[in-house]
Design an enzyme around this catalytic site. Structure first.
Site, mmCIF file in Angstrom:
data_model
loop_
_atom_site.group_PDB
_atom_site.id
_atom_site.type_symbol
_atom_site.label_atom_id
_atom_site.label_comp_id
_atom_site.label_asym_id
_atom_site.label_seq_id
_atom_site.Cartn_x
_atom_site.Cartn_y
_atom_site.Cartn_z
ATOM 1 N N TYR A 59 -6.493 -9.005 11.359
ATOM 2 C CA TYR A 59 -5.247 -8.626 12.028
ATOM 3 C C TYR A 59 -5.260 -9.188 13.448
ATOM 4 O O TYR A 59 -6.326 -9.361 14.044
ATOM 5 C CB TYR A 59 -5.110 -7.102 12.081
ATOM 6 C CG TYR A 59 -4.791 -6.491 10.727
ATOM 7 C CD1 TYR A 59 -3.489 -6.513 10.237
ATOM 8 C CD2 TYR A 59 -5.778 -5.901 9.947
ATOM 9 C CE1 TYR A 59 -3.177 -5.958 8.999
ATOM 10 C CE2 TYR A 59 -5.479 -5.350 8.710
ATOM 11 C CZ TYR A 59 -4.174 -5.379 8.246
ATOM 12 O OH TYR A 59 -3.866 -4.844 7.020
ATOM 13 N N GLU A 93 -5.629 -9.350 3.752
ATOM 14 C CA GLU A 93 -4.839 -8.621 4.757
ATOM 15 C C GLU A 93 -4.796 -9.462 6.029
ATOM 16 O O GLU A 93 -5.850 -9.795 6.590
ATOM 17 C CB GLU A 93 -5.442 -7.244 5.056
ATOM 18 C CG GLU A 93 -5.290 -6.272 3.901
ATOM 19 C CD GLU A 93 -5.769 -4.857 4.209
ATOM 20 O OE1 GLU A 93 -5.727 -4.425 5.380
ATOM 21 O OE2 GLU A 93 -6.204 -4.186 3.250
ATOM 22 N N GLU A 116 0.856 -1.188 0.000
ATOM 23 C CA GLU A 116 0.000 0.000 0.000
ATOM 24 C C GLU A 116 0.892 1.239 0.000
ATOM 25 O O GLU A 116 2.019 1.197 0.513
ATOM 26 C CB GLU A 116 -0.892 -0.015 1.257
ATOM 27 C CG GLU A 116 -1.786 1.217 1.378
ATOM 28 C CD GLU A 116 -2.901 1.049 2.403
ATOM 29 O OE1 GLU A 116 -2.874 0.067 3.178
ATOM 30 O OE2 GLU A 116 -3.802 1.908 2.429
ATOM 31 N N GLN A 118 2.379 -5.695 5.877
ATOM 32 C CA GLN A 118 2.584 -5.374 4.472
ATOM 33 C C GLN A 118 4.046 -5.626 4.137
ATOM 34 O O GLN A 118 4.824 -5.939 5.032
ATOM 35 C CB GLN A 118 2.208 -3.933 4.202
ATOM 36 C CG GLN A 118 0.742 -3.623 4.515
ATOM 37 C CD GLN A 118 0.246 -2.318 3.863
ATOM 38 O OE1 GLN A 118 0.897 -1.754 2.985
ATOM 39 N NE2 GLN A 118 -0.898 -1.837 4.311
ATOM 40 N N ASN A 135 -12.040 -1.989 -1.257
ATOM 41 C CA ASN A 135 -11.330 -2.486 -0.070
ATOM 42 C C ASN A 135 -12.108 -2.059 1.169
ATOM 43 O O ASN A 135 -12.491 -0.889 1.284
ATOM 44 C CB ASN A 135 -9.919 -1.871 -0.010
ATOM 45 C CG ASN A 135 -9.250 -2.114 1.329
ATOM 46 O OD1 ASN A 135 -8.767 -3.211 1.605
ATOM 47 N ND2 ASN A 135 -9.234 -1.095 2.195
ATOM 48 N N GLU A 136 -12.324 -2.998 2.065
ATOM 49 C CA GLU A 136 -13.037 -2.698 3.312
ATOM 50 C C GLU A 136 -14.219 -1.772 3.020
ATOM 51 O O GLU A 136 -14.327 -0.663 3.580
ATOM 52 C CB GLU A 136 -12.075 -2.129 4.376
ATOM 53 C CG GLU A 136 -10.987 -3.143 4.712
ATOM 54 C CD GLU A 136 -10.199 -2.868 5.989
ATOM 55 O OE1 GLU A 136 -10.309 -1.767 6.543
ATOM 56 O OE2 GLU A 136 -9.477 -3.787 6.435
HETATM 57 O O1 AHR Z 1 -2.952 -2.323 6.311
HETATM 58 C C1 AHR Z 1 -3.335 -1.099 6.840
HETATM 59 C C2 AHR Z 1 -4.818 -0.849 6.676
HETATM 60 O O2 AHR Z 1 -5.542 -1.799 7.405
HETATM 61 C C3 AHR Z 1 -5.353 -1.005 5.271
HETATM 62 O O3 AHR Z 1 -5.185 0.140 4.511
HETATM 63 C C4 AHR Z 1 -6.808 -1.262 5.504
HETATM 64 O O4 AHR Z 1 -7.400 -2.011 4.466
HETATM 65 C C5 AHR Z 1 -6.832 -1.982 6.835
HETATM 66 O O5 AHR Z 1 -7.777 -1.467 7.682
#
Ligand code: AHR
Length: 569
Positions: A305, A368, A73, A418, A235-236
């Site tokens: 995450y 992600e 990103e 990332q 995305n999201e």
């Molecule tokens: O990876 C950082 C951020 O986390 C990304 O931009 C987003 O998609 C997620 O919330």
């Protein structure tokens, strides 16, 4: 908010016995009766802490290389400085503007796919800003300009804040070619019309000389098509991608994907899926999509995450994380437990998807994942969301990749967040300094699984017990996955225990063992990490093992990731 979950059983192709079902004494008793029933087990088995039984006669799906994907990103020091160091003028060795050391190291771990340009950045990005002569491209305000994680002394005037667009479509596609990865583009659904997705595809894929945009691509240095097949639709979309509700997003997905020109390629559209365990988002989007919508979807994205979240309202989630380097055993386990929850998330979203897609035409894409710690350990101040990477993060990576391997029938692609200087990155890179993280070494070890057939295995290991939020909690005692490619069996194992080595017996059923080697990533202290000043603190080492018939005896060090490479006769 995240919770600690009760320990699970029968997970994917790997059966786990939780401590609720089997305490250590019962486990040893059961093991002893197995020895009596099956003389194949070695005499020492009753003394081992754990057993992994690998069933070669039960092959599953092929492990897609795209499961070993990455995420780039335009955030912090990921693209500028991390990847892109500029062209001819740069003092940093580079290939067409891309950091040379990065290209060489990334190529080695066989990246199946790289997702770009975001993340939240994607739904603000206009692809037209990243084409044409580099010195004429517009400068724009980066999505992350106001992020509260900026450290106080970060230079907020850098390319991380005011995007120079020097790294655009052709620069990214060339980077993918250099490292041997498929490009996976995230399209802007929040702030560009569907027409712009069509035109971006035309710029990427229309034949040389066929369209005005193909001519533009040639002028940008790539006359031949870029052949971009993988396209994420937003995305999201429940958050930074437009605050859609599920039904509205389903309508947008159909509109952005219907009648898209394919230029003879099999284009694969990925729907913007749920965060974590938001099963309602999956259920409602799929119900609204209907047959046509589902037919035009290749993959369903999920984000998960891992962090230490506790005691903070959701709006303050960013305060709930803990330090990448300073953590106690309770924080250590709670983070790993959150990572291990990936297994439940995959299984449950898969079941929910089946309500509208019983044939499972659509696969899961975990685009992600990774550990997310609090600010404070950035490799340099401009590296927004940069964080250190210890053996704890290596264990997160090992456990998560094992989960994907076990669910190779469900997971088509995945990208760790990332690539450089950001979240659970494989690399730190700043000016002329470069370093590999422990997570890099895990990807290097696990790349052996790519294109292998996932093999079912059964683990017996006592649960690990710990306390979190003053409550008792537990997690599985070992995690593992196996795959077979030709006559090479790859078995990867993580021992999450922070302080206890696990003597184990690995029993291979259905084949004769010819030779075994073990590559082990471990450190004396779980807080061990690599840095620019000390880049070789955490590195794997390889040893040869011997098997006794079908049994390999091995002790997994605490907080370790191990790869066994077994040649089968
Ligand atoms: O990876 C950082 C951020 O986390 C990304 O931009 C987003 O998609 C997620 O919330």
């Amino acid at each position: 908010m995240r919770r600690q979950f009760a320990s699970g059983t029968n997970i994917g192709g790997q059966q786990r016995y939780s401590n609720q079902e089997m305490n250590r004494r019962q486990f040893l008793t059961a093991a002893t009766s197995l020895i009596a029933a099956q003389p194949l087990f070695s005499r020492q088995f009753h003394a081992a802490d754990a057993r992994i039984e690998i069933l070669l006669d039960e092959p599953g799906a092929t492990i897609a290389p795209e499961i070993y994907g990455h995420f780039v990103e335009h955030i912090g020091g990921n693209v500028y400085d991390g990847i892109w160091v500029g062209d001819q003028q740069s003092a940093v060795p580079h290939i067409n503007g891309v950091r040379k050391e990065l290209v060489e190291a990334l190529r080695k771990v066989k990246p199946g796919m790289i997702r770009w340009p975001g993340g939240c950045f994607a739904d603000q990005y206009d692809w037209r800003d990243g084409i044409g002569p580099r010195n004429k491209r517009p400068r724009r305000t980066n999505f992350w300009v106001d992020a509260h994680e900026w450290s106080a002394n970060a230079d907020r005037r850098g390319p991380q804040v005011y995007e120079p667009n020097t790294f655009g479509t052709v620069e990214f596609a060339r980077f993918c070619e250099q490292v041997g990865a498929q490009p996976y583009f995230a399209a802007n659904v929040r702030s560009l019309p569907a027409e712009q997705l069509f035109q971006w595809i035309e710029y990427c894929n229309s034949p040389a000389g066929s369209t005005t945009l193909a001519d533009q691509r040639a002028a940008d240095g790539h006359p031949e098509p870029l052949n971009v097949k993988l396209w994420g639709i937003g995305n999201e979309s429940w958050g930074c991608g437009g605050n859609f509700d599920p039904e509205d997003y389903a309508v947008e997905f159909r509109r952005y994907t219907a009648w898209t020109p394919s230029y003879g390629l099999k284009l694969a559209a990925v729907g913007s899926g749920p965060p974590d365990d938001n099963f309602a988002w999956t259920r409602r989007v799929f119900a609204k999509l209907g047959g046509e919508g589902i037919n035009s979807m290749f993959g369903w994205a999920m984000h998960h995450y891992s962090w230490n979240a506790s005691g903070h309202p959701h709006a303050e989630w960013y305060k709930a994380k803990s330090d990448a380097l300073k953590f106690d055993s309770s924080q250590y386990y709670s983070l790993l437990r959150d990572a291990d929850d990936m297994d439940r998330l995959i299984r449950t979203h898969w079941d929910v998807m089946a309500e509208s897609d019983p044939a499972h035409k659509v696969k899961l894409v975990v685009d992600e994942w990774g550990a997310w710690h609090s600010p404070g350990t950035e490799p340099f101040p401009e590296a927004l969301l940069g964080q250190q990477n210890t053996m704890r993060d290596a264990v997160v990576a090992g456990m998560t990749l094992d989960t994907f391997n076990r669910h190779a029938d469900k997971v088509a692609m995945a990208s760790v967040a990332q690539l450089v200087n950001n979240l659970q990155s494989l690399f730190f890179a700043h000016e002329n300094r470069f370093c590999l993280t422990p997570t890099y070494h895990v990807f290097d070890m696990y790349s052996a699984h790519q294109t292998g057939r996932s093999i079912r295995s059964v683990i017996s290991a006592a649960d690990i017990h710990y306390t979190w939020d003053d409550k008792p909690a537990a997690m599985p005692g070992l995690s593992s996955s196996s795959s077979l490619k030709g006559n090479t069996l790859t078995v990867t194992v993580t021992n999450p225990s922070i302080d206890t080595a696990k003597s184990s017996e690995i029993v291979v059923r259905g084949g004769r063992i010819q030779s075994v080697s073990a590559t082990v990533l471990a450190a004396k202290d779980v807080h061990a990490h690599n840095s620019f000043d000390n880049p070789h603190s955490v590195e794997p080492s390889t040893i040869t093992l011997t098997a006794e018939g079908p049994v390999i005896a091995h002790t997994f060090p605490p907080a370790s990731v191990t790869k066994l490479e077994v040649t089968i006769g």
